[in-house]
Structure formats: structure tokens, C-alpha cells
Design a protein around this motif. Structure first.
Motif, PDB file in Angstrom:
ATOM      1  N   ASP A 202      -3.663   9.923   2.060  1.00 30.60           N
ATOM      2  CA  ASP A 202      -2.780  10.589   1.095  1.00 30.60           C
ATOM      3  C   ASP A 202      -2.844  12.098   1.287  1.00 30.60           C
ATOM      4  O   ASP A 202      -3.930  12.651   1.471  1.00 30.60           O
ATOM      5  N   ARG A 203      -1.684  12.712   1.220  1.00 29.09           N
ATOM      6  CA  ARG A 203      -1.664  14.180   1.250  1.00 29.09           C
ATOM      7  C   ARG A 203      -1.602  14.680  -0.188  1.00 29.09           C
ATOM      8  O   ARG A 203      -0.604  14.467  -0.890  1.00 29.09           O
ATOM      9  N   GLY A 204      -2.650  15.328  -0.626  1.00 33.64           N
ATOM     10  CA  GLY A 204      -2.688  15.897  -1.978  1.00 33.64           C
ATOM     11  C   GLY A 204      -2.279  17.344  -1.936  1.00 33.64           C
ATOM     12  O   GLY A 204      -1.925  17.863  -0.873  1.00 33.64           O
ATOM     13  N   PRO A 205      -2.336  18.027  -3.078  1.00 33.67           N
ATOM     14  CA  PRO A 205      -1.922  19.436  -3.112  1.00 33.67           C
ATOM     15  C   PRO A 205      -2.803  20.324  -2.249  1.00 33.67           C
ATOM     16  O   PRO A 205      -2.360  21.355  -1.747  1.00 33.67           O
ATOM     17  N   THR A 206      -4.074  19.931  -2.047  1.00 34.87           N
ATOM     18  CA  THR A 206      -4.979  20.820  -1.318  1.00 34.87           C
ATOM     19  C   THR A 206      -5.510  20.223  -0.019  1.00 34.87           C
ATOM     20  O   THR A 206      -6.296  20.848   0.670  1.00 34.87           O
ATOM     21  N   GLY A 207      -5.136  19.009   0.296  1.00 37.74           N
ATOM     22  CA  GLY A 207      -5.655  18.427   1.536  1.00 37.74           C
ATOM     23  C   GLY A 207      -5.426  16.927   1.578  1.00 37.74           C
ATOM     24  O   GLY A 207      -4.649  16.388   0.789  1.00 37.74           O
ATOM     25  N   PHE A 208      -6.126  16.259   2.500  1.00 39.95           N
ATOM     26  CA  PHE A 208      -5.919  14.819   2.731  1.00 39.95           C
ATOM     27  C   PHE A 208      -7.112  14.011   2.247  1.00 39.95           C
ATOM     28  O   PHE A 208      -8.244  14.449   2.359  1.00 39.95           O
ATOM     29  N   THR A 209      -6.842  12.838   1.684  1.00 44.86           N
ATOM     30  CA  THR A 209      -7.915  11.892   1.389  1.00 44.86           C
ATOM     31  C   THR A 209      -7.609  10.607   2.137  1.00 44.86           C
ATOM     32  O   THR A 209      -6.446  10.287   2.381  1.00 44.86           O
ATOM     33  N   SER A 210      -8.659   9.870   2.481  1.00 48.46           N
ATOM     34  CA  SER A 210      -8.475   8.720   3.354  1.00 48.46           C
ATOM     35  C   SER A 210      -9.394   7.580   2.928  1.00 48.46           C
ATOM     36  O   SER A 210     -10.524   7.806   2.519  1.00 48.46           O
ATOM     37  N   ARG A 211      -8.887   6.341   2.993  1.00 43.91           N
ATOM     38  CA  ARG A 211      -9.756   5.179   2.759  1.00 43.91           C
ATOM     39  C   ARG A 211      -9.325   4.035   3.664  1.00 43.91           C
ATOM     40  O   ARG A 211      -8.140   3.898   3.970  1.00 43.91           O
ATOM     41  N   ASP A 212     -10.297   3.228   4.066  1.00 41.10           N
ATOM     42  CA  ASP A 212     -10.023   2.059   4.906  1.00 41.10           C
ATOM     43  C   ASP A 212      -9.962   0.831   4.015  1.00 41.10           C
ATOM     44  O   ASP A 212     -10.849   0.629   3.187  1.00 41.10           O
TER      45      ASP A 212
ATOM     46  N   LEU B   5       0.834  -1.208   0.000  1.00 41.85           N
ATOM     47  CA  LEU B   5       0.000   0.000   0.000  1.00 41.85           C
ATOM     48  C   LEU B   5       0.868   1.257   0.000  1.00 41.85           C
ATOM     49  O   LEU B   5       0.592   2.225  -0.702  1.00 41.85           O
ATOM     50  N   LEU B   6       1.929   1.234   0.801  1.00 36.12           N
ATOM     51  CA  LEU B   6       2.794   2.413   0.881  1.00 36.12           C
ATOM     52  C   LEU B   6       3.430   2.726  -0.470  1.00 36.12           C
ATOM     53  O   LEU B   6       3.506   3.876  -0.885  1.00 36.12           O
ATOM     54  N   LEU B   7       3.879   1.660  -1.169  1.00 34.00           N
ATOM     55  CA  LEU B   7       4.601   1.862  -2.435  1.00 34.00           C
ATOM     56  C   LEU B   7       3.662   2.156  -3.596  1.00 34.00           C
ATOM     57  O   LEU B   7       4.074   2.770  -4.583  1.00 34.00           O
TER      58      LEU B   7
ATOM     59  N   GLY C  23       1.905  14.705  -1.658  1.00 34.75           N
ATOM     60  CA  GLY C  23       2.185  13.488  -2.439  1.00 34.75           C
ATOM     61  C   GLY C  23       2.547  12.312  -1.555  1.00 34.75           C
ATOM     62  O   GLY C  23       2.688  11.188  -2.023  1.00 34.75           O
ATOM     63  N   GLY C  24       2.695  12.566  -0.256  1.00 35.30           N
ATOM     64  CA  GLY C  24       3.089  11.513   0.679  1.00 35.30           C
ATOM     65  C   GLY C  24       1.905  10.668   1.115  1.00 35.30           C
ATOM     66  O   GLY C  24       0.748  11.071   0.995  1.00 35.30           O
ATOM     67  N   ARG C  25       2.200   9.495   1.651  1.00 31.37           N
ATOM     68  CA  ARG C  25       1.157   8.547   2.053  1.00 31.37           C
ATOM     69  C   ARG C  25       1.436   7.998   3.454  1.00 31.37           C
ATOM     70  O   ARG C  25       2.565   7.637   3.778  1.00 31.37           O
ATOM     71  N   LEU C  26       0.363   7.929   4.253  1.00 27.99           N
ATOM     72  CA  LEU C  26       0.421   7.351   5.601  1.00 27.99           C
ATOM     73  C   LEU C  26      -0.427   6.075   5.617  1.00 27.99           C
ATOM     74  O   LEU C  26      -1.558   6.079   5.131  1.00 27.99           O
ATOM     75  N   VAL C  27       0.148   4.982   6.154  1.00 25.31           N
ATOM     76  CA  VAL C  27      -0.601   3.733   6.322  1.00 25.31           C
ATOM     77  C   VAL C  27      -0.652   3.456   7.822  1.00 25.31           C
ATOM     78  O   VAL C  27       0.398   3.302   8.466  1.00 25.31           O
TER      79      VAL C  27
ATOM     80  N   GLN D 166      -9.188  -0.650  11.723  1.00 24.02           N
ATOM     81  CA  GLN D 166      -9.203  -0.483  10.279  1.00 24.02           C
ATOM     82  C   GLN D 166      -7.830  -0.028   9.802  1.00 24.02           C
ATOM     83  O   GLN D 166      -7.261   0.912  10.367  1.00 24.02           O
ATOM     84  N   LEU D 167      -7.316  -0.698   8.787  1.00 21.95           N
ATOM     85  CA  LEU D 167      -6.061  -0.244   8.188  1.00 21.95           C
ATOM     86  C   LEU D 167      -6.408   0.891   7.230  1.00 21.95           C
ATOM     87  O   LEU D 167      -7.148   0.706   6.267  1.00 21.95           O
ATOM     88  N   ARG D 168      -5.916   2.072   7.551  1.00 24.05           N
ATOM     89  CA  ARG D 168      -6.301   3.283   6.817  1.00 24.05           C
ATOM     90  C   ARG D 168      -5.124   3.800   5.985  1.00 24.05           C
ATOM     91  O   ARG D 168      -3.968   3.806   6.453  1.00 24.05           O
TER      92      ARG D 168
END
Ligand code: SAH
Length: 220
Positions: free
Chosen positions: A196-206, A81-83, A177-181, A191-193
Motif C-alpha cells: 500500500d502506498r500511504g501518505p508518507t511511504g509504503f507498507t507491505s505484507r505477505d 485483496l485489491l478491492l 492510497g493505491g494498492r499493488l498486489v 509470496q503474494l504480497r
């Protein structure tokens, strides 16, 4: 990471390794780089003598101090997921434990920073990783609840203990552009979440239900 930094390959051509690889594949690990690394990082060297015969099995094992080395499938999944979000250069791991996930990451990214709150685990993981030849890992004995800001920001962060909630200062240590798992939840099953940090904010999915030891504050 650079080939010259790779430790010597484990001599692990056994059927136990082949069985583990097949199980990882069957459970959805499709990244060939991750499968290859899982087959050659010598998991038996990350557990005590009495657990050696179990070490190529797809299960968590005790590592002392009431902690566990994660199940290989979970290590492979978090790494995949990280890669998947793009190449990662500088990665932070919170919860070094045995150092096994750290080693898997170090095979695939340029540089890994890893923090552990239990002194004895941190010291033995540091020694073990050095003896295995890793030179692109920096271990710290610290409470990583809020990340490890002194070395950040990171383009990848993996948390290997469950947080009731994600700390805002951890999110702040992700580059755009970075990602947190991270496993999120206060109960036995979390939940494994993927955040992602995008240019304008964060998106998240489980992405999966998991079972981690809790992320605890302070050092021990
Ligand atoms: N990645 C490890 C898994 C270890 S289990 C491995 O592959 O072996 C999770 C680890 O997180 C434990 O060693 C625990 O002590 C550590 N931990 C829990 N809370 C922490 C915190 N706030 N900061 C750093 N480490 C923490």
C-alpha cells in the motif's frame, strides 16, 4: 463500473459454477461482488476448445505459449485483496494472458489497462474481450516489468507473473492510497504480497504462498 458497460451475463447456472463458488467461499473469498463476478465471467471462453470441460474447475489451465490462465481461487483472492483497500477506479494488470483476470477486474472497477509481452496472447485476449462486450479495457503489447507509465498513475496494480523483486518504477505508478498486489520470489513458490502506498511511504505484507510463471523482460 457502469452497468451499461457490462457484457451480457453468462448463462452459467450449472452445478459446475455452483461448485466453484462454494469452493471459493470455503477458501476465504468473502467479498460478495467478487463471488458474483467469478460466477458469471465465462471462463470457458478464455481457454481452447479442448479445455472447455475443465474451465469451471478451480485449477490453472494451459493457454498456449507455455503460459497458463490462473486458478480461479487466485484470481478471486487477488481481486478481493485489491478491492479491500478501498474503491479502485483505474487499475493496471501486468500479464494479460488469456484476459480472464482482466475481465474479472473490468466488472468491478471503472477502467483496466493490461499489458502482455507475448504478441499472440495479447492479440487474442484483445479480440476475446472486445467480442465479450468489454469497453473499459485497454490492452497493450508491451513489457510491463516497469509498469505502463504512459497511462499511470493507477490506484490499483495487479501483477499476474512472479517478480524476483518489485520494480521501484512500478511503485512510483501507484497514487497515494493505491494498492499493488504482486507475487514476489524467484523460485517455484512465491509470496503474494500486498503493498500500500500511504501518505508518507509504503507498507507491505505477505498473504499467501502462490505459484506463478515468471515475469520476463522484453517482448516475444
Ligand atoms: N492474468 C492471466 C494470467 C496469465 S499468466 C490470465 O488470467 O490468463 C502470466 C502472463 O504474464 C503470461 O501471459 C506472460 O506472458 C505474462 N508476462 C510475463 N512477464 C511479463 C512482462 N514483463 N510484461 C507483460 N506480461 C508479462
Amino acid at each position: 463500473m457502469k452497468a451499461s458497460l457490462l457484457p451480457s451475463r453468462a448463462r452459467a447456472g450449472s452445478s459446475a459454477v455452483a461448485r466453484l463458488t462454494a469452493e471459493l467461499r470455503a477458501n476465504g473469498i468473502t467479498d460478495a461482488r467478487v463471488l458474483e463476478v467469478m460466477a458469471h465471467v465465462p471462463r470457458p471462453q478464455f481457454v481452447d476448445g479442448s479445455w472447455q470441460t475443465e474451465a469451471w474447475k478451480n485449477k490453472p489451465l494451459p493457454i498456449g505459449s507455455a503460459q497458463t490462465i490462473s486458478q480461479p481461487f487466485v484470481v478471486a483472492l487477488m481481486t478481493q485483496l485489491l478491492l479491500a483497500g478501498g474503491p479502485r477506479r483505474q487499475v493496471l494488470e501486468i500479464g494479460t494472458g488469456s484476459g480472464y483476470q482482466t475481465a474479472v477486474l473490468a466488472e468491478l472497477v471503472e477502467c483496466v489497462f493490461s499489458v502482455e509481452r507475448i504478441r499472440s496472447l495479447s492479440e487474442s485476449a484483445r479480440r476475446r474481450l472486445r467480442a465479450l462486450g468489454y469497453r473499459n479495457i485497454h490492452c497493450g503489447y508491451a513489457d510491463g516489468t516497469d509498469g505502463w507509465s504512459v497511462h499511470g498513475a493507477y490506484d490499483g496494480i495487479i501483477v499476474t507473473a512472479a517478480a524476483a523483486a518489485v520494480s521501484p518504477s512500478l511503485l512510483a505508478q501507484l497514487v497515494p492510497g493505491g494498492r499493488l498486489v504482486v507475487p514476489v520470489g524467484g523460485g517455484e513458490i512465491q509470496q503474494l504480497r500486498v503493498i500500500d502506498r500511504g501518505p508518507t511511504g509504503f507498507t507491505s505484507r505477505d498473504v499467501a504462498a502462490v505459484n506463478f510463471v515468471p515475469l520476463l523482460g522484453g517482448r516475444a
